[in-house]
Design a protein around this motif. Structure first.
Motif, PDB file in Angstrom:
ATOM      1  N   ALA A 252       0.909  -1.281  -0.323  1.00 26.82           N
ATOM      2  CA  ALA A 252      -0.356  -0.057   0.227  1.00 26.82           C
ATOM      3  C   ALA A 252       0.911   1.017   0.156  1.00 26.82           C
ATOM      4  CB  ALA A 252      -0.810  -0.125   0.951  1.00 26.82           C
ATOM      5  N   TRP A 253       2.182   1.716   0.917  1.00 27.72           N
ATOM      6  CA  TRP A 253       2.897   2.544   1.040  1.00 27.72           C
ATOM      7  C   TRP A 253       3.497   2.474  -0.973  1.00 27.72           C
ATOM      8  CZ3 TRP A 253       6.039   1.384   5.544  1.00 27.72           C
ATOM      9  CH2 TRP A 253       5.848   1.288   7.046  1.00 27.72           C
ATOM     10  N   ALA A 254       3.541   1.486  -1.326  1.00 32.28           N
ATOM     11  CA  ALA A 254       4.070   1.666  -2.768  1.00 32.28           C
ATOM     12  C   ALA A 254       3.070   2.888  -3.314  1.00 32.28           C
ATOM     13  CB  ALA A 254       4.584  -0.002  -3.450  1.00 32.28           C
ATOM     14  N   LYS A 255       1.740   2.691  -3.431  1.00 31.60           N
ATOM     15  CA  LYS A 255       1.576   3.497  -4.045  1.00 31.60           C
ATOM     16  C   LYS A 255       1.636   5.243  -4.270  1.00 31.60           C
ATOM     17  CE  LYS A 255      -1.667   0.377  -4.041  1.00 31.60           C
ATOM     18  NZ  LYS A 255      -3.593  -1.070  -4.230  1.00 31.60           N
ATOM     19  N   ASN A 256       2.251   5.416  -2.586  1.00 27.68           N
ATOM     20  CA  ASN A 256       2.699   6.528  -2.425  1.00 27.68           C
ATOM     21  C   ASN A 256       3.498   7.465  -2.564  1.00 27.68           C
ATOM     22  OD1 ASN A 256       2.937   9.044  -0.555  1.00 27.68           O
ATOM     23  ND2 ASN A 256       1.340   8.163   1.385  1.00 27.68           N
ATOM     24  N   PRO A 257       2.959   8.934  -3.256  1.00 29.54           N
ATOM     25  CA  PRO A 257       3.967   9.394  -3.289  1.00 29.54           C
ATOM     26  C   PRO A 257       5.511   9.724  -3.022  1.00 29.54           C
ATOM     27  CG  PRO A 257       2.492  10.601  -4.188  1.00 29.54           C
ATOM     28  CD  PRO A 257       1.919   9.163  -3.203  1.00 29.54           C
ATOM     29  N   LEU A 258       5.443   9.106  -1.439  1.00 27.73           N
ATOM     30  CA  LEU A 258       6.418   9.405  -0.810  1.00 27.73           C
ATOM     31  C   LEU A 258       7.646   8.242  -1.042  1.00 27.73           C
ATOM     32  CD1 LEU A 258       4.331  10.270   3.080  1.00 27.73           C
ATOM     33  CD2 LEU A 258       6.107  11.918   1.495  1.00 27.73           C
ATOM     34  N   TRP A 259       6.654   7.539  -0.664  1.00 26.67           N
ATOM     35  CA  TRP A 259       7.422   6.211  -1.042  1.00 26.67           C
ATOM     36  C   TRP A 259       8.455   5.438  -2.567  1.00 26.67           C
ATOM     37  CZ3 TRP A 259       8.836   1.229   1.061  1.00 26.67           C
ATOM     38  CH2 TRP A 259       9.315   0.174   0.017  1.00 26.67           C
ATOM     39  N   GLN A 260       7.861   6.473  -3.348  1.00 26.27           N
ATOM     40  CA  GLN A 260       8.494   6.602  -4.566  1.00 26.27           C
ATOM     41  C   GLN A 260      10.139   7.817  -4.783  1.00 26.27           C
ATOM     42  OE1 GLN A 260       7.389   4.953  -6.987  1.00 26.27           O
ATOM     43  NE2 GLN A 260       6.046   3.907  -6.115  1.00 26.27           N
ATOM     44  N   LYS A 261       9.733   8.411  -3.628  1.00 22.60           N
ATOM     45  CA  LYS A 261      10.481   9.240  -3.137  1.00 22.60           C
ATOM     46  C   LYS A 261      11.797   8.928  -2.272  1.00 22.60           C
ATOM     47  CE  LYS A 261       7.454  13.935  -3.696  1.00 22.60           C
ATOM     48  NZ  LYS A 261       7.136  14.825  -3.412  1.00 22.60           N
TER      49      LYS A 261
END
Length: 313
Positions: A252-261
């Motif tokens: 679920a975190w991987a869908k968050n822009p924060l994870w991508q950063k």
């Protein structure tokens, strides 16, 4: 019968007689334990104790292999080796009656999980209490020696540790010098539990040459992190321990822009390992699997993870 003949027969009888086993003494978390002789019937209430006993060539008569209270039973790599071992409840809920029925001469218990039940266990049979669940690599190695002494296999324990030291030295040859520090943790469907340099997995990864970014915090070798807490750390490398039959919260975190950063995500340095191998067994046999996987995954080399170890949320 002459005196010489009688003397010869007496000497032969003495030589043929089995040697009396000597008492064994160890220090453990609840004091000193002395057994009149090395234990033959052992009940192991943590997976690391089961792993260690089997590696020493000793099959426990009973073990906490149940699935009560959310436990997952024996780690898969141990299952082929525990046939015939009686299940004595789960780690958190051992059955005193089941243990007593096995007539053990030694119980191995965990200082965290069994802190309240240790006195009752001690009334069933001599009990040695070690910090398995929250121990680091050095502590677990020390336990290997102590368990070896308790079961009369101290020489075998020393050989296990010598072999392990050699294996780790070979693994370090693959480690890239100057590789950035890592953050590692167990990921379940609801939580990310960071494993610091004081945890087993966290200290093992340091032993093979990489630097753990997280020190022990307020005496805790493991603690939970939120996505925001992980972002604050800005890890260059992430090592995730997941279960193959669960969907980790990081999906679920991987869908968050924060994870991508996250720098680790941008670098493509997110490694995924099976937590059944890495954080549940915590013994000499598990460690062999871990050494091989650190090389195969390309974690030591600080290279993009191989297909089997690449995190795919």
């Amino acid at each position: 019968m002459t005196y010489r003949t009688l003397t010869t027969l007496t000497l032969a009888t003495l030589l043929a007689a089995p040697a009396l086993a000597a008492p064994v003494t160890v220090q453990h978390d609840r004091g000193t334990l002395t057994l009149p002789a090395p234990a033959k019937r052992v009940v192991a209430l943590e997976y690391s104790f089961v792993d260690t006993l089997l590696a020493l060539g000793v099959k426990p008569v009973g073990a906490a292999l149940g699935t009560q209270g959310g436990d997952r039973g024996a780690p898969p790599y141990l299952k082929p080796k525990v046939g015939g071992v009686v299940t004595t409840g789960s780690r958190a809920q051992p059955s005193l009656e089941g243990i007593a029925a096995l007539r053990p001469d030694l119980i191995l218990a965990d200082s965290l999980v069994h802190k309240d039940t240790a006195p009752a266990l001690g009334r069933v049979a001599p009990t040695a209490v070690f910090p398995s669940r929250r121990a680091d690599l050095d502590q677990l190695n020390e336990q290997t020696l102590l368990i070896g002494r308790l079961v009369g296999r101290e020489a075998a324990a020393k050989q296990l540790l010598a072999d392990q030291k050699s294996l780790i030295a070979k693994a370090r040859a693959f480690t890239k010098k100057g590789a950035p520090a890592f953050v590692t943790g167990v990921v379940t469907p609801t939580s990310f539990t960071a494993h610091t340099a004081g945890s087993f997995a966290g200290s093992f990864l340091e032993a093979v040459g990489r630097k753990n970014q997280l020190p022990v915090k307020d005496g805790q070798t493991q603690y939970e992190l939120s996505l925001e807490g992980l972002v604050a750390l800005q890890p260059q490398t992430l090592v995730l321990f997941t279960a193959p039959d669960e969907t980790p919260v990081t999906a679920a975190w991987a869908k968050n822009p924060l994870w991508q950063k996250l720098p680790a995500v941008k670098r493509g340095r997110v490694y995924e390992f099976n937590r059944d191998d890495w954080t549940r067994g915590r013994g000499p046999t598990a460690l062999k699997l871990m050494v091989a996987q650190t090389i195969e995954s390309r974690f030591l080399q600080d290279a993009a993870p191989g297909t089997s170890f690449k995190y795919q949320p």
